[in-house]
Scaffold this motif. Structure first.
Motif, PDB file in Angstrom:
ATOM      1  N   ALA A   1      16.857 -64.136  60.142  1.00 57.38           N
ATOM      2  CA  ALA A   1      16.599 -63.762  58.902  1.00 57.38           C
ATOM      3  C   ALA A   1      16.278 -64.885  58.021  1.00 57.38           C
ATOM      4  O   ALA A   1      15.272 -64.678  57.143  1.00 57.38           O
ATOM      5  CB  ALA A   1      17.992 -63.272  58.261  1.00 57.38           C
ATOM      6  N   VAL A   2      16.388 -66.070  57.970  1.00 47.84           N
ATOM      7  CA  VAL A   2      16.028 -67.301  57.427  1.00 47.84           C
ATOM      8  C   VAL A   2      14.465 -67.633  57.754  1.00 47.84           C
ATOM      9  O   VAL A   2      13.709 -67.788  57.138  1.00 47.84           O
ATOM     10  CB  VAL A   2      16.931 -68.723  57.798  1.00 47.84           C
ATOM     11  CG1 VAL A   2      16.437 -69.598  57.315  1.00 47.84           C
ATOM     12  CG2 VAL A   2      18.498 -68.489  57.175  1.00 47.84           C
TER      13      VAL A   2
ATOM     14  N   GLU B   1      19.625 -65.578  51.384  1.00 44.31           N
ATOM     15  CA  GLU B   1      18.441 -65.937  50.598  1.00 44.31           C
ATOM     16  C   GLU B   1      18.648 -67.294  49.990  1.00 44.31           C
ATOM     17  O   GLU B   1      17.755 -68.201  50.005  1.00 44.31           O
ATOM     18  CB  GLU B   1      18.022 -64.923  49.582  1.00 44.31           C
ATOM     19  CG  GLU B   1      17.235 -63.651  50.168  1.00 44.31           C
ATOM     20  CD  GLU B   1      17.168 -62.516  49.346  1.00 44.31           C
ATOM     21  OE1 GLU B   1      16.468 -61.451  49.661  1.00 44.31           O
ATOM     22  OE2 GLU B   1      17.594 -62.599  48.156  1.00 44.31           O
ATOM     23  N   HIS B   2      19.912 -67.622  49.717  1.00 45.26           N
ATOM     24  CA  HIS B   2      20.173 -68.752  48.775  1.00 45.26           C
ATOM     25  C   HIS B   2      20.247 -69.676  50.284  1.00 45.26           C
ATOM     26  O   HIS B   2      19.526 -71.041  49.853  1.00 45.26           O
ATOM     27  CB  HIS B   2      21.741 -68.614  48.278  1.00 45.26           C
ATOM     28  CG  HIS B   2      21.902 -69.932  47.786  1.00 45.26           C
ATOM     29  ND1 HIS B   2      21.535 -70.609  46.541  1.00 45.26           N
ATOM     30  CD2 HIS B   2      22.996 -70.899  48.122  1.00 45.26           C
ATOM     31  CE1 HIS B   2      21.842 -71.696  46.270  1.00 45.26           C
ATOM     32  NE2 HIS B   2      23.025 -71.900  47.252  1.00 45.26           N
ATOM     33  N   ILE B   3      20.653 -69.473  51.255  1.00 41.65           N
ATOM     34  CA  ILE B   3      20.620 -70.643  52.361  1.00 41.65           C
ATOM     35  C   ILE B   3      19.162 -70.857  52.783  1.00 41.65           C
ATOM     36  O   ILE B   3      18.863 -72.041  52.837  1.00 41.65           O
ATOM     37  CB  ILE B   3      21.447 -70.031  53.382  1.00 41.65           C
ATOM     38  CG1 ILE B   3      23.024 -70.079  53.060  1.00 41.65           C
ATOM     39  CG2 ILE B   3      20.948 -70.598  54.694  1.00 41.65           C
ATOM     40  CD1 ILE B   3      23.817 -69.486  54.056  1.00 41.65           C
ATOM     41  N   ALA B   4      18.436 -69.687  52.688  1.00 44.77           N
ATOM     42  CA  ALA B   4      17.022 -69.936  53.212  1.00 44.77           C
ATOM     43  C   ALA B   4      16.152 -70.756  51.847  1.00 44.77           C
ATOM     44  O   ALA B   4      15.386 -71.574  52.536  1.00 44.77           O
ATOM     45  CB  ALA B   4      16.209 -68.491  53.228  1.00 44.77           C
TER      46      ALA B   4
ATOM     47  N   PRO C   1      26.330 -61.247  52.890  1.00 41.64           N
ATOM     48  CA  PRO C   1      25.595 -60.484  51.957  1.00 41.64           C
ATOM     49  C   PRO C   1      24.117 -61.072  51.849  1.00 41.64           C
ATOM     50  O   PRO C   1      23.849 -62.289  52.071  1.00 41.64           O
ATOM     51  CB  PRO C   1      26.166 -60.673  50.508  1.00 41.64           C
ATOM     52  CG  PRO C   1      27.088 -61.787  50.748  1.00 41.64           C
ATOM     53  CD  PRO C   1      27.317 -62.070  51.918  1.00 41.64           C
ATOM     54  N   ARG C   2      23.174 -60.340  51.659  1.00 44.34           N
ATOM     55  CA  ARG C   2      21.700 -60.729  51.672  1.00 44.34           C
ATOM     56  C   ARG C   2      21.466 -61.857  50.499  1.00 44.34           C
ATOM     57  O   ARG C   2      20.681 -62.616  50.906  1.00 44.34           O
ATOM     58  CB  ARG C   2      20.864 -59.619  51.223  1.00 44.34           C
ATOM     59  CG  ARG C   2      19.463 -59.858  51.080  1.00 44.34           C
ATOM     60  CD  ARG C   2      18.454 -58.573  50.879  1.00 44.34           C
ATOM     61  NE  ARG C   2      16.992 -58.909  50.849  1.00 44.34           N
ATOM     62  CZ  ARG C   2      16.228 -57.934  51.008  1.00 44.34           C
ATOM     63  NH1 ARG C   2      16.338 -56.753  51.090  1.00 44.34           N
ATOM     64  NH2 ARG C   2      14.737 -58.421  50.703  1.00 44.34           N
ATOM     65  N   GLU C   3      22.196 -61.853  49.652  1.00 44.59           N
ATOM     66  CA  GLU C   3      21.672 -62.799  48.517  1.00 44.59           C
ATOM     67  C   GLU C   3      22.323 -64.211  48.817  1.00 44.59           C
ATOM     68  O   GLU C   3      21.630 -65.101  48.967  1.00 44.59           O
ATOM     69  CB  GLU C   3      22.783 -62.556  47.238  1.00 44.59           C
ATOM     70  CG  GLU C   3      22.251 -61.110  46.452  1.00 44.59           C
ATOM     71  CD  GLU C   3      22.986 -60.126  47.451  1.00 44.59           C
ATOM     72  OE1 GLU C   3      24.332 -60.094  47.427  1.00 44.59           O
ATOM     73  OE2 GLU C   3      22.196 -59.043  47.732  1.00 44.59           O
ATOM     74  N   GLN C   4      23.277 -64.240  49.765  1.00 42.90           N
ATOM     75  CA  GLN C   4      23.878 -65.468  50.194  1.00 42.90           C
ATOM     76  C   GLN C   4      22.749 -65.994  51.348  1.00 42.90           C
ATOM     77  O   GLN C   4      22.375 -67.243  51.260  1.00 42.90           O
ATOM     78  CB  GLN C   4      25.139 -65.499  50.790  1.00 42.90           C
ATOM     79  CG  GLN C   4      25.727 -66.959  51.272  1.00 42.90           C
ATOM     80  CD  GLN C   4      26.975 -67.041  51.742  1.00 42.90           C
ATOM     81  OE1 GLN C   4      27.449 -66.000  52.248  1.00 42.90           O
ATOM     82  NE2 GLN C   4      27.723 -68.299  51.758  1.00 42.90           N
TER      83      GLN C   4
ATOM     84  N   GLU D   1      22.892 -57.777  57.659  1.00 43.78           N
ATOM     85  CA  GLU D   1      24.371 -57.774  57.048  1.00 43.78           C
ATOM     86  C   GLU D   1      25.441 -57.556  57.835  1.00 43.78           C
ATOM     87  O   GLU D   1      26.621 -58.086  57.855  1.00 43.78           O
ATOM     88  CB  GLU D   1      24.228 -57.085  55.727  1.00 43.78           C
ATOM     89  CG  GLU D   1      23.289 -57.464  54.735  1.00 43.78           C
ATOM     90  CD  GLU D   1      23.269 -56.831  53.525  1.00 43.78           C
ATOM     91  OE1 GLU D   1      23.052 -57.653  52.293  1.00 43.78           O
ATOM     92  OE2 GLU D   1      23.585 -55.822  53.156  1.00 43.78           O
ATOM     93  N   ARG D   2      25.357 -56.772  58.858  1.00 45.59           N
ATOM     94  CA  ARG D   2      26.344 -55.964  59.646  1.00 45.59           C
ATOM     95  C   ARG D   2      26.633 -57.174  60.689  1.00 45.59           C
ATOM     96  O   ARG D   2      27.791 -57.766  61.028  1.00 45.59           O
ATOM     97  CB  ARG D   2      25.841 -54.885  60.443  1.00 45.59           C
ATOM     98  CG  ARG D   2      26.326 -53.542  60.000  1.00 45.59           C
ATOM     99  CD  ARG D   2      26.350 -52.411  60.846  1.00 45.59           C
ATOM    100  NE  ARG D   2      25.212 -52.113  61.617  1.00 45.59           N
ATOM    101  CZ  ARG D   2      24.138 -51.692  61.241  1.00 45.59           C
ATOM    102  NH1 ARG D   2      23.909 -51.180  59.911  1.00 45.59           N
ATOM    103  NH2 ARG D   2      22.990 -51.492  61.931  1.00 45.59           N
TER     104      ARG D   2
END
Ligand SMILES: Nc1nc2c(c(=O)[nH]1)N[C@H]1C(S)=C(S)[C@@H](COP(=O)(O)OP(=O)(O)OC[C@H]3O[C@@H](n4cnc5c(=O)[nH]c(N)nc54)[C@H](O)[C@@H]3O)O[C@H]1N2
Ligand SMILES: Nc1nc2c(c(=O)[nH]1)N[C@H]1C(S)=C(S)[C@@H](COP(=O)(O)OP(=O)(O)OC[C@H]3O[C@@H](n4cnc5c(=O)[nH]c(N)nc54)[C@H](O)[C@@H]3O)O[C@H]1N2
Ligand SMILES: [Mo]
Length: 773
Positions: free
Chosen positions: A308-309, A364-367, A359-362, A353-354
């Protein structure tokens, strides 16, 4: 069907005393120092404790037999502290330098059958083995044997085999470079590559992934890089317990402005907050908050996270070309970027997410943190390597580093954090069941012998071979095979079916009481002890997690006058086995370790002029082409190689949990120092299973209830009885229990693809209320 029950060996430990308190959110500090000194004094006395700790990890002293984390180097302008050790290093030393002894009276008083009923903790606490012992066929007790007779027995058994491939030679990662080099030479001269080692259960997945991606199975950073990174991602690792000196490094990095991302199903104390016992602020203050971002991931969700990242980074690059991807590096030095990018163009967010539980927001924050970092280091350990899809997961980490050019530049790189203090060195010296051809050619040429080329058995294959009668003699250079391996019941059956088991050991352990028809314990000097040979006092060499090779000098009086070094054991066995006229002059090596190092210099790549360079104050660093010059000569493409992997994550049926097995704060692998796991709030017991409170509620199990852990695998159930359920803030659907108590639950056939590493971090289990019978 495989449905055995493994009895809880609780006869000597009263688990009813177990206390559960609140988990800690900080690590080290004053309690840490107090614990390490108390353990030292208890085992060694005051004078020996002071003398020992003064020499630990100093230039004129010995390398800590704990973990493989490096010491600061002069060339980086860094000083060593007066106390360059941690609480757990001090405990490791106390265990080895203990004054407690296991001698003739001990074995006369305890039948092997009695000893087999004791816990690993009890066995380890009995002390150092003082002379060689043999358990003869049909005997009930071990009895003393002379060194000569012991070597005679082993050599006769080996020579009588129909083929050298019926013998198996295990190594644990504490063995020095000198001993490891001679050991593999002995095994290969004998005619087999059956050289399984602890690495097969540890960082094998890292080696496999990194070799494909970067052409070399080792990490690419130095300690100075860690100090100068601006972002450190710590994934699947619990440094507060297993690499405590890494926390000092992280603290220093943070002082220089770095951010830390921790990815872990558990909020490990050391990752959340750290009190450095070696500076005043650390001792009196609130400590340093360590992780700037904590991603509480589901077990085995890391491949999904890093994909995802990768997806986000690529999308942002498309929006603003040239801002994320290091185009110049990717074009010049890598291969396969287009395929990688294509594979990650689409992402199924609900599935991500599963898989991750994040959560997607987290994500995104990490990315975003990764996208804006100029110097990123990725550190990882068993939380990544011991999964079915460990190799693709680590490759995905390497993809991110390659994409952003985070390899071969200061303050950036890939950092698999090794376990055993010399596990990396043992591999460099040839302890591997599938050493590459050029190494074999060099051995042949140097010694005028012809070593076999056919690959040998790794750890899991060795167990299979013993089970079906192909493996008959089991020899171990250190370690505790019976307890460290998966599927305890089957492994024990495997060892018991051998005609002979031989263990070169410092202390008593389970592998001595789960034995072949004849069994030998060959006791040896530990890292801390003086090693004097015909030419005078000797030192040995080791390699840390960052490819730094340096000397280690034992200084303490040996635990017993009958102990000989690992080198001496190999040399005497070699001479007994092959005769004095053999191409390898075994006995001369025993007299003077410089002579071994001359041969290492001739055979092992990067070790030229070994004797001189290991005598430099900090030794020397082995070559690493991607780190040194951004060259990827070891890969199939000759370039840094992007890999494409399908998303994979553990599937857990309803009503089941995914169990990981991990280390408490009071053990070194199978050596149990004590029954406390301070940071996780556990005192006086080890048979606990940590479960998320919501999962406990859903399963209808009360906090504190005694349950059996039942693992489910295609060949049937495996059961480990009587664990206390502890409500704990782990990720949903995930549970944790200690290694080695839970090893009985790991199916032998549950292994990582491509590395054959037992899947110790993702076992599907159900919890059943324990019934007294
Ligand atoms: N004191 C002490 N030091 C040691 C050792 C010891 O036993 N005692 N052992 C040595 C050895 S041989 C080794 S290999 C190292 C081991 O060092 P670690 O790898 O730190 O050891 P483990 O206890 O197995 O811890 C695994 C960590 O990964 C997390 N984890 C588990 N599964 C996952 C996952 O799927 N994803 C993510 N992101 N995290 C996960 C766990 O919650 C835990 O924090 O330590 C070395 N140092
Ligand atoms: N379920 C589960 N299983 C695991 C793991 C897990 O996380 N979960 N982790 C795996 C990992 S990462 C590893 S590395 C393996 C560890 O596997 P091993 O390396 O086989 O096990 P240790 O417990 O480190 O070995 C301890 C024994 O080594 C001997 N010893 C200590 N010092 C010396 C020395 O200087 N010389 C000699 N000759 N002997 C010495 C002592 O007799 C001691 O009892 O376990 C693996 N098994
Ligand atoms: Mo390990």
């Amino acid at each position: 069907m495989w449905g055995m029950t493994r009895e809880a060996p609780t006869n000597d430990v009263d688990e009813t005393r177990l206390e559960v308190g609140k988990p800690k959110s900080w690590a080290a500090g004053i309690p840490g120092v107090a614990v390490s000194l108390a353990r030292g004094v208890e085992q060694m006395g005051v004078v020996r404790t002071a003398r020992t700790l003064r020499l630990l990890n100093q230039r004129d002293g010995f390398d800590c037999p704990g973990c493989a984390w490096p010491e600061p180097r002069q060339v980086d302008g860094e000083k060593r502290k007066l106390a360059e050790f941690c609480e757990n290093g001090a405990k490791a030393v106390a265990e080895e330098a203990t004054k407690r002894q296991v001698g003739r009276e001990f074995f006369a008083a305890h039948a092997v059958a009695d000893l087999a009923g004791k816990t690993d903790y009890w066995l380890g606490q009995q002390g150092r083995v003082t002379e060689p012992f043999v358990l003869r066929e049909g005997a009930t007790h071990y009895e003393p044997i002379s060194w000569d007779d012991a070597f005679g027995l082993v050599a006769d058994e080996m020579t009588a085999l129909a083929s050298p491939d019926e013998a198996i030679f295990y190594t644990s990662g504490r063995t020095s470079n000198e001993a490891a080099f001679l050991y593999q030479l002995l095994v290969r001269s004998f005619g087999t590559n059956n050289l399984p080692d602890c690495s097969n259960m540890c960082h094998e997945s890292s080696g496999a992934a990194l070799t494909t991606s970067t052409g070399i199975g080792k990490g690419s950073v130095s300690l100075a890089d860690i100090h100068h990174a601006d972002l450190i991602v710590v994934v699947g690792q619990n440094p507060g317990t297993n690499h405590p000196r890494m926390l000092s490094a992280l603290e220093q990095s943070k002082g220089n402005g770095a951010k830390v991302i921790a990815v872990n199903p558990l909020p490990e104390a050391g990752l959340m907050r750290f009190k450095n016992p070696q500076n005043v602020r650390g001792v009196v203050g609130e400590g340093t908050p360590l992780a700037d971002e904590f991603a509480q991931i589901r077990l085995g969700g890391d491949l999904a996270l890093f994909q995802a990242v990768g997806h986000l980074l690529l999308a942002w690059e498309e929006e603003a070309p040239g801002t994320i991807v290091d185009r110049q590096f990717v074009e010049k030095s890598t291969h396969g970027f287009e395929d990688y990018a294509k594979n990650l163009r689409e992402l199924d967010w609900p599935e991500t997410e599963r898989a991750t539980g994040l959560p997607r927001e987290q994500i995104e924050h990490i990315a975003r943190m990764i996208a804006t970092s100029e110097r990123t280091i990725y550190c990882w350990a068993m939380g990544l390597t011991q999964h079915k899809h460990a190799v693709p997961t680590i490759s995905e980490v390497a993809n991110l580093a390659l994409m952003r050019g985070m390899i071969g530049k200061p303050g950036a790189g890939l950092c698999p954090v090794r376990g055993h203090s010399n596990v990396q060195g043992d591999r460099t010296m040839g302890v591997w069941e599938k050493m590459p051809e050029p190494f074999m050619d060099a051995l042949d040429e140097e010694f005028g012998i012809k070593v076999p080329r056919e690959h040998g058995w790794d750890t899991v294959d060795s167990i299979r071979a013993m089970l079906d009668g192909r493996g008959k003699v089991f020899f171990a250079m250190g370690g505790n095979f019976a307890a460290a391996t998966p599927d305890s019941e089957r492994t024990e059956q495997a060892l018991r079916s051998c005609s002979m088991t031989v263990h070169v050991s410092t202390k008593l352990n389970r592998s001595h009481v789960v034995h072949g028809r004849t069994a030998l314990i060959l006791p040896t000097l530990g890292r801390t002890e003086r090693d004097v040979q015909a030419s005078g006092p000797q030192f040995v060499t080791v390699e840390d997690s960052m490819s730094q090779v340096h000397a280690s000098r034992g200084r303490l009086a040996p635990a017993s006058e009958h102990l000989i070094s690992e080198v001496a054991i190999i040399c005497r066995l070699g001479e007994r086995l092959f005769g004095a006229g053999h191409a390898v002059p075994w006995r001369t090596f025993e007299a003077d370790y410089d002579l071994i190092r001359d041969r290492i210099a001739a055979v092992v790549k990067g070790c030229q002029d070994y004797n001189r360079r290991v005598r430099e104050p900090d030794g020397f660093v082995l070559p690493h082409p991607p780190r040194d010059s951004r060259e990827f000569t070891g890969t199939a493409t000759g370039k840094g190689t992007f890999t494409v992997s399908e998303l994979e994550y553990p599937q857990v049926p309803a009503g089941r949990l995914l169990l990981q097995t991990l280390r408490s704060h009071d053990q070194y692998n199978t050596t149990i120092y004590g029954l406390s796991d301070r940071y996780r709030g556990i005192e006086d017991g080890r048979r606990v299973v940590f479960v998320n409170p919501d999962d406990l509620a859903e399963l209808g199990i009360a906090d504190g209830e005694i349950v059996d852990l039942v693992s489910e695998w295609r060949d049937g159930d495996r059961r480990a009885p009587q664990f206390r359920a502890v409500s704990y803030p782990t990720a949903r659907g995930c549970a944790a229990a200690y290694f080695p108590e839970a090893n009985a639950l790991v199916p032998l056939d549950s292994v990582a693809e491509k590395s054959n590493t037992p899947v110790s971090k993702a076992i599907v289990v159900r919890l059943e209320p324990h019934h007294h019978d």
